[in-house]
Design an enzyme around this catalytic site. Structure first.
Site, PDB file in Angstrom:
ATOM      1  CG  ASP A 487      -1.850  -0.235   1.029  1.00  0.00           C
ATOM      2  OD1 ASP A 487      -2.176  -1.101   0.173  1.00  0.00           O
ATOM      3  OD2 ASP A 487      -2.491  -1.144   2.333  1.00  0.00           O
TER       4      ASP A 487
HETATM    5  C1  GLC Z   1      -0.956   2.337   5.550  1.00  0.00           C
HETATM    6  C2  GLC Z   1      -0.038   1.638   6.444  1.00  0.00           C
HETATM    7  C3  GLC Z   1      -0.307   0.356   5.491  1.00  0.00           C
HETATM    8  C4  GLC Z   1      -1.638   0.553   5.629  1.00  0.00           C
HETATM    9  C5  GLC Z   1      -2.271   1.010   5.023  1.00  0.00           C
HETATM   10  C6  GLC Z   1      -3.727   0.693   5.005  1.00  0.00           C
HETATM   11  O1  GLC Z   1      -0.096   2.932   4.840  1.00  0.00           O
HETATM   12  O2  GLC Z   1       1.436   1.668   6.770  1.00  0.00           O
HETATM   13  O3  GLC Z   1       0.394  -1.389   6.033  1.00  0.00           O
HETATM   14  O4  GLC Z   1      -1.439  -1.317   4.588  1.00  0.00           O
HETATM   15  O5  GLC Z   1      -1.419   1.921   6.142  1.00  0.00           O
HETATM   16  O6  GLC Z   1      -4.588   1.912   4.635  1.00  0.00           O
HETATM   17  C1  GLC Z   2      -1.272  -4.259   4.982  1.00  0.00           C
HETATM   18  C2  GLC Z   2      -2.784  -4.186   4.551  1.00  0.00           C
HETATM   19  C3  GLC Z   2      -2.762  -5.008   3.171  1.00  0.00           C
HETATM   20  C4  GLC Z   2      -1.133  -3.933   2.402  1.00  0.00           C
HETATM   21  C5  GLC Z   2      -0.235  -4.118   3.825  1.00  0.00           C
HETATM   22  C6  GLC Z   2       1.262  -3.681   2.605  1.00  0.00           C
HETATM   23  O1  GLC Z   2      -1.074  -5.292   6.076  1.00  0.00           O
HETATM   24  O2  GLC Z   2      -3.868  -4.616   4.851  1.00  0.00           O
HETATM   25  O3  GLC Z   2      -3.289  -4.812   2.456  1.00  0.00           O
HETATM   26  O4  GLC Z   2      -1.462  -5.843   1.488  1.00  0.00           O
HETATM   27  O5  GLC Z   2      -0.576  -3.890   4.727  1.00  0.00           O
HETATM   28  O6  GLC Z   2       1.515  -2.447   2.988  1.00  0.00           O
END
Ligand code: GLC
Ligand code: GLC
Length: 814
Positions: A487
Site C-alpha cells: 500500500d
Molecule cells: C498504511 C500502512 C499500511 C496499510 C495502509 C492501509 O499505509 O503502512 O501497512 O496497508 O496504511 O491504509
Molecule cells: C497492510 C494491508 C494490506 C497490505 C499491507 C502492505 O497489512 O492490510 O492490504 O497489503 O499492509 O502494505
C-alpha cells in the site's frame, strides 16, 4: 524472557505476569458479537461493526495502557480494602495471577487476601452476548464479608463520535434499570431498534449507570467512589456517560465457593414491537427476557461453554499433525488456524492496533485471509467470496474495502489498487480445490452493489483477469495504479501536502508506473483460472489464460529481471525501483516471492539466484526484510514507503506477510531446511523466548517486526489482524508439510527439513479422513505413496469411492 507458557494440551496460552510488555489480547465471539479481551480484562465488545455498533467503551492510545474493560472489583467490607482480580484497573499486588487465553474464551484468576477469584469470559455460539462467569472462593480461616462490583462503560453509538462529536453523545445515551438489569439505549426513540443490556444472576444491593457518579469527580477506574465507600449510588443515566455496574454483597464461609454470572449483550427488536407498553418510550423487554434468564443459569452456561469448546475442536480437527518440532506443532494445530479464523472474521477492523473505526473488510486482505481457513469454514468462505465479488466494479476493478454492516464499497478509499481483483481468482481457486463446489462459479453476483447487474461468479473472475490485461504499461507489465500489495509504494501520488492520504491522493495519470509484483501475481492467477476453465471443459478460455500468462512471463524476463533478482517496479518516469542501479531500496522481497511462486525463473536458474539474493541481502535473525537498504529520506515519487523511519513498517521492516512467499519459493526449489528456517524466524512460539524484545503476543503473528536498521530490531507491532496468518498456514501446511487439497484428490508432497524423521497428520478433506504418515528414508524430496497399503503412481491420493470415509496414506521420502 517469558511472561507465561503454552499449555498445548488445553490449547491455551497462560500468562503468569500481568504487566506484559503490551496488552496481550484474545478474541471472544466468532459470528456476529465480538469482543477483544486483554490479559488484564481490558478491551471492548461490538456487534458486527466495531464502529457503528460498539457496545462498550475502550480508550485507545491512552495512558495508562489498556484502559476500559470488563472490570470486577472485590471489596472486603470489614477492612474496606478493594482490588481487581484481573489486576487492572486497581493494580493491587494479586497473587497466583494467571490469564488463560483459549480458543474463544479467556479466564483470569488471582488471589488477594485469601480470596480467590476467577472469571471466565466467552460468547456462546449463536448468541449476541457475552458471559462473565465469576467464581469466588474464600481461602481464609474465617468468614469473608465481600462486596462485588461489576463495571463496563456503554457506548452504543458511532465510535468515531466519541472523539469527534461527543457534544451529541453527552445527550443521547439513556438507561432503563429493571429487575436488576441495566438496559442502555441510544437513539432508540428514533431510528434504532437495538439496545444493550447487562444482567447479573444475583440479587443486587445497588447499581450505577452514570459513570461519573460511580467514579466520583476526577477519579479513574482504579478508585471508584462507589467501590471505595462500599455502596452504589443507584444512579440512572440520562446523557453523559452511561455505564453498567452491579453491586452485590456476598458472605462466604471458610472454604466456601460461590458462582456469579454476568451477562452483557446486544439485542434487536422488530421495528413494530420496540416499545412496551405500545405507545410508550420504554424498551420492549419481553423479547430479550428469555435469553437473559437462560444464561443466568449455571448449567446453561456450562453447556454453552462445552458447545463452544466442541466447535473449536471440530474446526481444528480438519488438520492435526504430529511433528518433532514443538513450535511447528502448536502453531499448526492450534494458534495459526485460530488466528486465521479471527483475521477472516474481522479483516483489519478491530485489534489493539486497528481502532475498529477506520478500515472495513479489505478486498485484497479478505481474499487472502480465506486461504488460511477455507478448509475449516467452507460455507463462510463461499459467502465471503460472493460478498467480495459483489463489490467488484464492472471494469473488473474492485472497491478496496467494504463496510461490514452495509456490505457496500467504501467510497472514501475508493478503487484503483491494481492487484485487488486478482486475489479473487486465488481465493476462488482455493475454495474450489477444497470443496469441489463448482456451482459457486454459476452463482450470480452484482457489480458495484448495483441491483440488476448480476453475473455469474465466473464472469467476475474473467473480468479480474482482463482488468490486468487492459492496463499494461510501456514494458508490457501491469500498471500499478494507486498501489499494489504494498500500500505504501505510491508511484502515482507525488504528494507534497502533509494531510493528504497517500493512497487516495493521485496526481499522475498512472499510464507509466508498472509493477513486477502484479506481473507475478497475474501469472499465478491466470494459471489458476486456466485450471478452472479446463475443469469446466472451456478449453479455449483456458488456452487464452495460459497464453496471457506466457506473454507476461516473457515481459518479466525481458524487463523485470535485474541480473541477480527480480525488479520491483518502474516508476512514473520509467525509472527502476528495486534495482542494483538504485542507492536505496535496491532489492524488494515481494517480486522474488511472487514471481517464483508463479513459477517464473524455475527453469533457467533465475529463481535460485533471486532467492540467494534474498538470503544474502534481506535476511535477518528476526525474519526477512521488505526491502533494503531502507529509504533514509522522503522520495516524492515513491510515496508513503519512504515516510517511515528506516526499519519500520513498509520501509525495510520485516513485513511478516511476505515471508511465507519466500518459504514457499524455497520449498518449490526443494530447499526444505531453508524454508523451515525462515518459518521459524518469525514463528511467534519460537520468539516467545525473547518476549521482552518481541513484545507482542507469543501465540499469534504480528504484521511487522522491526528490521535491521530500526532502533528496536526484532520488536513486533500490529499483532493479530494480518495476512501473515493465512500465508504462513499455507506455507507450512501445503508446501513444507505438503498436504494439498486439489480437484483430483489430496496431494502429499512434503519438503521437510533434512533432520526430521517424518511426521504424522490427520486431514479431513471432502468428508473423508486421511491418516497420513510420512517417513524419511533418504535425504531428498522424492515421495512414494501407499494408499490403504497399495502403492500408487504420483503424489495425489484420489478421492475414495463413495462410502469410504477413512483412508490410510503412507508416504516415504527418499
Ligand atoms: C498504511 C500502512 C499500511 C496499510 C495502509 C492501509 O499505509 O503502512 O501497512 O496497508 O496504511 O491504509
Ligand atoms: C497492510 C494491508 C494490506 C497490505 C499491507 C502492505 O497489512 O492490510 O492490504 O497489503 O499492509 O502494505
Amino acid at each position: 524472557m517469558r511472561y507465561g507458557y503454552f499449555d498445548d494440551e488445553h490449547r491455551e496460552y497462560v500468562i503468569t505476569q500481568p504487566d506484559t510488555p503490551l496488552p496481550w489480547i484474545n478474541y471472544l465471539g466468532c459470528e456476529a458479537y465480538f469482543g477483544l479481551i486483554s490479559n488484564t480484562a481490558g478491551g471492548y465488545s461490538f456487534y458486527r461493526d466495531a464502529r457503528l455498533r460498539r457496545i462498550t467503551r475502550y480508550r485507545y492510545n491512552n495512558v495508562p495502557l489498556d484502559y476500559g474493560g470488563r472490570y470486577i472489583y472485590v471489596r472486603d467490607n470489614d477492612t474496606e480494602a478493594f482490588w481487581s482480580p484481573s489486576w487492572q484497573p486497581t493494580r493491587c499486588p494479586v497473587e497466583d495471577y494467571a490469564c488463560h487465553h483459549g480458543l474463544g474464551y479467556t479466564t483470569i484468576r488471582s488471589t488477594y487476601e485469601g480470596i480467590e477469584a476467577q472469571t471466565r469470559y466467552f460468547v456462546p455460539l449463536g448468541e449476541d452476548l457475552e458471559i462473565w462467569q465469576l467464581t469466588l472462593t474464600n481461602r481464609r480461616q474465617g468468614k469473608a464479608d465481600l462486596s462485588i462490583f461489576s463495571a463496563i462503560e456503554f457506548c452504543l453509538w458511532d465510535a468515531e463520535d466519541d472523539a469527534a462529536n461527543f457534544q451529541r453523545n453527552f445527550n443521547t445515551g439513556e438507561v432503563e434499570v429493571e429487575d436488576g438489569v441495566m438496559y442502555h439505549k441510544t437513539g432508540y426513540r428514533e431510528r434504532r431498534d437495538h439496545f444493550a443490556f447487562f444482567a447479573c444472576s444475583e440479587e443486587l444491593a445497588g447499581f450505577d449507570t452514570q459513570r461519573d457518579v460511580f467514579l466520583g469527580p476526577y477519579r479513574g477506574w482504579e478508585c471508584p467512589a462507589a467501590v471505595e465507600r462500599g455502596c452504589s449510588f443507584n444512579s440512572v443515566a440520562v446523557g453523559w456517560a452511561p455505564m453498567g455496574s452491579h453491586h452485590l454483597e456476598v458472605a462466604l464461609q471458610p472454604g466456601e465457593t460461590r458462582e456469579i454470572i454476568f451477562v452483557l449483550g446486544y439485542h434487536e427488536n422488530p421495528p413494530d414491537q420496540k416499545f412496551d407498553p405500545l405507545g410508550s418510550q420504554r424498551i420492549n423487554k419481553q423479547t430479550v427476557h428469555p435469553i437473559i434468564d437462560r444464561y443466568l443459569e449455571v448449567p446453561e452456561v456450562e453447556a454453552a461453554f462445552d458447545a463452544l469448546h466442541r466447535f473449536w475442536t471440530n474446526l481444528l480437527n480438519t488438520l492435526q499433525i504430529e511433528v518433532q518440532d514443538v513450535h511447528t506443532s502448536r502453531m499448526v494445530n492450534i494458534w495459526n488456524p485460530y488466528q486465521c479464523v479471527v483475521a477472516f472474521n474481522l479483516s483489519r477492523s478491530a485489534s489493539l492496533f486497528e481502532s475498529g473505526m477506520g478500515r472495513g473488510i479489505g478486498f485484497r486482505d479478505s481474499n487472502q485471509d480465506l486461504l488460511g481457513c477455507v478448509h475449516m469454514l467452507p460455507r463462510r468462505g463461499r459467502e465471503r467470496i460472493l460478498e467480495l465479488a459483489a463489490t467488484q466494479l464492472a471494469s473488473g476493478g474492485a472497491y478496496h474495502q467494504f463496510q461490514p454492516l452495509t456490505r457496500r464499497g467504501n467510497d472514501k478509499i475508493g478503487t484503483g489498487f491494481n492487484d485487488d481483483p486478482l486475489w479473487l481468482i486465488l481465493s476462488t481457486a482455493a475454495y474450489l480445490n477444497e470443496t469441489g463446489d463448482w456451482g459457486i462459479l454459476d452463482e450470480p453476483a452484482v457489480y458495484e452493489n448495483a441491483p440488476g447487474t448480476e453475473k455469474p461468479l465466473y464472469d467476475h473472475l474473467q473480468r479480474s483477469f482482463r482488468y490486468t490485461l487492459d492496463r499494461l504499461g510501456p514494458h508490457g507489465l501491469p500498471l500499478i495504479g494507486r498501489a499494489d500489495w504494498n500500500d505504501c509504494l505510491n508511484l502515482n501520488t507525488f504528494s507534497a501536502t502533509p494531510d493528504e492520504s497517500f493512497q487516495s491522493a493521485r496526481t499522475k495519470d498512472g499510464k507509466v508506473a508498472e509493477s513486477v509484483f502484479i506481473a507475478g501475481l497475474f501469472v499465478l492467477a491466470a494459471r489458476e483460472l486456466a485450471a478452472i476453465a479446463q475443469w469446466r471443459d472451456l478449453n479455449e478460455a483456458a488456452q487464452e489464460c495460459l497464453e496471457a500468462a506466457e506473454r507476461m512471463e516473457a515481459a518479466v524476463h525481458e524487463h523485470g529481471w535485474d541480473g541477480e533478482w527480480f525488479l520491483r517496479a518502474y516508476d512514473d518516469s520509467g525509472g527502476k525501483v528495486g534495482s542494483r542501479e538504485n542507492e536505496e531500496g535496491r532489492i524488494f522481497i515481494e517480486p522474488q516471492g511472487m514471481c517464483v511462486l508463479a513459477g517464473l525463473g524455475l527453469a533457467d536458474g533465475r529463481a535460485e539466484k533471486a532467492l540467494a539474493s534474498v538470503g544474502g541481502l534481506l535476511t535477518t535473525p528476526h525474519g526477512i526484510m521488505l526491502h533494503h537498504p531502507p529509504y533514509t529520506r522522503y522520495y516524492l515519487h515513491l510515496g508513503e514507503i519512504s515516510s517511515y523511519p528506516p526499519g519500520y513498517k513498509e520501509n525495510a521492516g520485516i513485513f511478516c506477510h511476505t515471508n511465507p512467499w519466500i518459504m514457499i519459493a524455497e520449498a518449490m526449489l526443494g530447499h526444505g531446511d531453508l524454508a523451515h528456517d525462515y518459518y521459524s524466524r518469525i514463528n511467534p512460539s519460537v520468539r516467545e523466548a525473547i518476549s521482552d524484545v518481541h513484545r507482542c503476543e507469543p501465540y499469534v503473528y504480528a504484521q511487522m517486526i522491526a528490521g535491521r536498521d530500526a532502533t528496536t530490531p526484532g520488536e513486533a507491532k500490529n499483532s493479530w489482524l494480518t495476512g501473515t496468518a493465512a500465508w504462513n498456514y499455507v506455507a507450512i501446511t501445503q508446501w513444507i508439510l505438503g498436504i494439498w487439497p486439489t480437484h483430483a484428490g489430496l496431494r502429499i508432497a512434503p519438503i521437510i527439513p533434512s533432520l526430521w524423521s517424518g511426521f504424522k497428520a490427520r486431514r479431513v478433506f471432502r468428508g473423508v479422513t486421511y491418516e497420513i504418515s510420512v517417513e524419511r528414508a533418504g535425504k531428498g524430496n522424492l515421495v512414494s505413496l501407499k494408499v490403504d497399503g497399495q502403492p500408487i503412481e504420483g503424489d495425489v491420493v484420489p478421492l475414495p469411492s463413495t462410502g469410504q470415509c477413512e483412508v490410510v496414506v503412507e508416504a516415504t521420502i527418499t
